[in-house]
Design a protein around this motif. Structure first.
Motif: not given
Length: 358
Positions: A332-347
């Motif tokens: 597994g992997s997890q997208l990490v960002t403080d600038k979330p975008v619509g339609g893309l799951y992130s933490k």
């Protein structure tokens, strides 16, 4: 690593019976079992021996792999022997370590293969009854080892590519590709090509780096996977095109070096940098805005599952299956960002700081 660090999207795998069996029966019973290997193991150690061979010892990522293996090894009553090369492509040290583990009568080997040069030694170890498990770095061909626990690097790259496509003006993009080295090992290729696919760039051959014809790609440069190399690679591509506004990096060490070069050129606030790894330094850089988004992977989980697989195989003869549609088990992997975008799951980076490694 906490349970929360294991993303829900990761394919579920039931914990093997190794821990319960080892705890109940003790190491003596394991060694006495006819299926547990040669008597050389007993001569070398009072516990079943498993080897961990990483590419280097000074990388935070490989240190996390070792920490995960040591923690699991202690729980299972395993004598973990750790070895490390002097660099990403140091196959000679890895081959020597494999040979030593074979001589010890080890139950199995966990390895992050440096390159294809180690495959003959791996094949020899397998013919002598050792279970060989690749961690992090899949082999080519995949069946050169008994099993692989790794991040789906193409998917990880694709996630940061999709994030970048939703964040920058795709038509005006000037892209710098900061890869690992000219060996083009599978992890390097998968991350590079995954990013480009996620960004919407047509791939010529998804198994080849640098054969794309999209004019938005300024070029590819090699980083060696560290900050020094990342800085030099970024300087090289900036000299070719100072208008670069999007930078893909193979890992966060190279991303930090790229940021240093961008800062020196007065471009740091005008360029979006994306990366893969999820180390604590990388998450801090994401919080600070030096990295726009990173894809976190889970090295402790890889090591734990790999060690479980070796001991489970010694007890039952079973070999762990791959994830559906893949030639390896996806951790597994997890997208990490403080600038979330619509339609893309992130933490966010707050979550990342609690679940990072290193």
């Amino acid at each position: 690593m906490s349970a929360s660090a294991r993303p829900a999207s990761t394919t579920s795998r039931t914990r093997t019976t190794a821990r319960a069996l080892a705890a109940a029966a003790g190491c003596a019973a394991l060694l006495a079992s006819a299926g547990c290997g040669s008597t050389a193991v007993g001569a070398a150690s009072s516990k079943p021996v498993v080897g961990l061979i990483t590419k280097t010892a000074d990388s935070g990522y490989f240190q996390a792999l070792r920490a995960g293996a040591e923690q699991e090894g202690k729980a299972l009553g395993v004598d973990l022997r750790s070895y490390a090369g002097t660099g990403e492509t140091d196959s000679a040290t890895q081959i020597k370590a494999i040979q030593e583990l074979v001589a010890l009568g080890a139950q199995g080997i966990l390895i992050t293969p440096a390159n294809s040069d180690v495959l003959p030694a791996i094949a020899d170890a397998r013919t002598k009854g050792l279970l060989v498990v690749a961690l992090d770095s899949p082999t080519d061909p995949a069946d050169a080892v008994d099993a692989t626990f790794a991040t789906d690097n193409f998917a990880a790259g694709r996630s940061i590519g999709q994030w970048a496509a939703a964040t920058v003006d795709t038509k005006a993009a000037r892209i710098a590709m900061l890869d690992l080295n000219d060996a083009h090992v599978p992890v390097d290729v998968a991350r590079d090509q995954g990013f480009l696919a996620g960004f919407g760039i047509d791939l010529a051959d998804p198994k080849v780096i640098g054969d794309e014809t999209d004019p938005r790609i300024v070029g590819h440069a090699y980083t060696g996977g560290d900050a020094k190399g990342g800085k030099a690679a970024m300087e090289q591509l900036l000299a070719r095109d100072p208008s670069i506004n999007l930078v893909y990096t193979i890992n966060e060490g190279s991303a930090l070096g790229a940021h240093e070069a961008l800062q020196a050129a007065g471009r740091a606030g005008q360029v979006t940098v994306v990366s893969i790894d999820g180390g604590c330094d990388g998450v801090k850089a994401t919080t600070a805005g030096q990295i726009g988004a990173t894809a976190m992977q889970f090295p402790l989980r890889m090591a734990r599952l790999g060690l479980d697989a070796v001991i489970d195989h010694a007890l039952t003869g079973d070999v762990p299956p791959s994830s559906p549609g893949l030639a390896f088990f996806n951790t597994g992997s997890q997208l990490v960002t403080d600038k979330p975008v619509g339609g893309l799951y992130s933490k966010g980076s707050d979550w990342g700081s609690k679940n990072c490694w290193g």
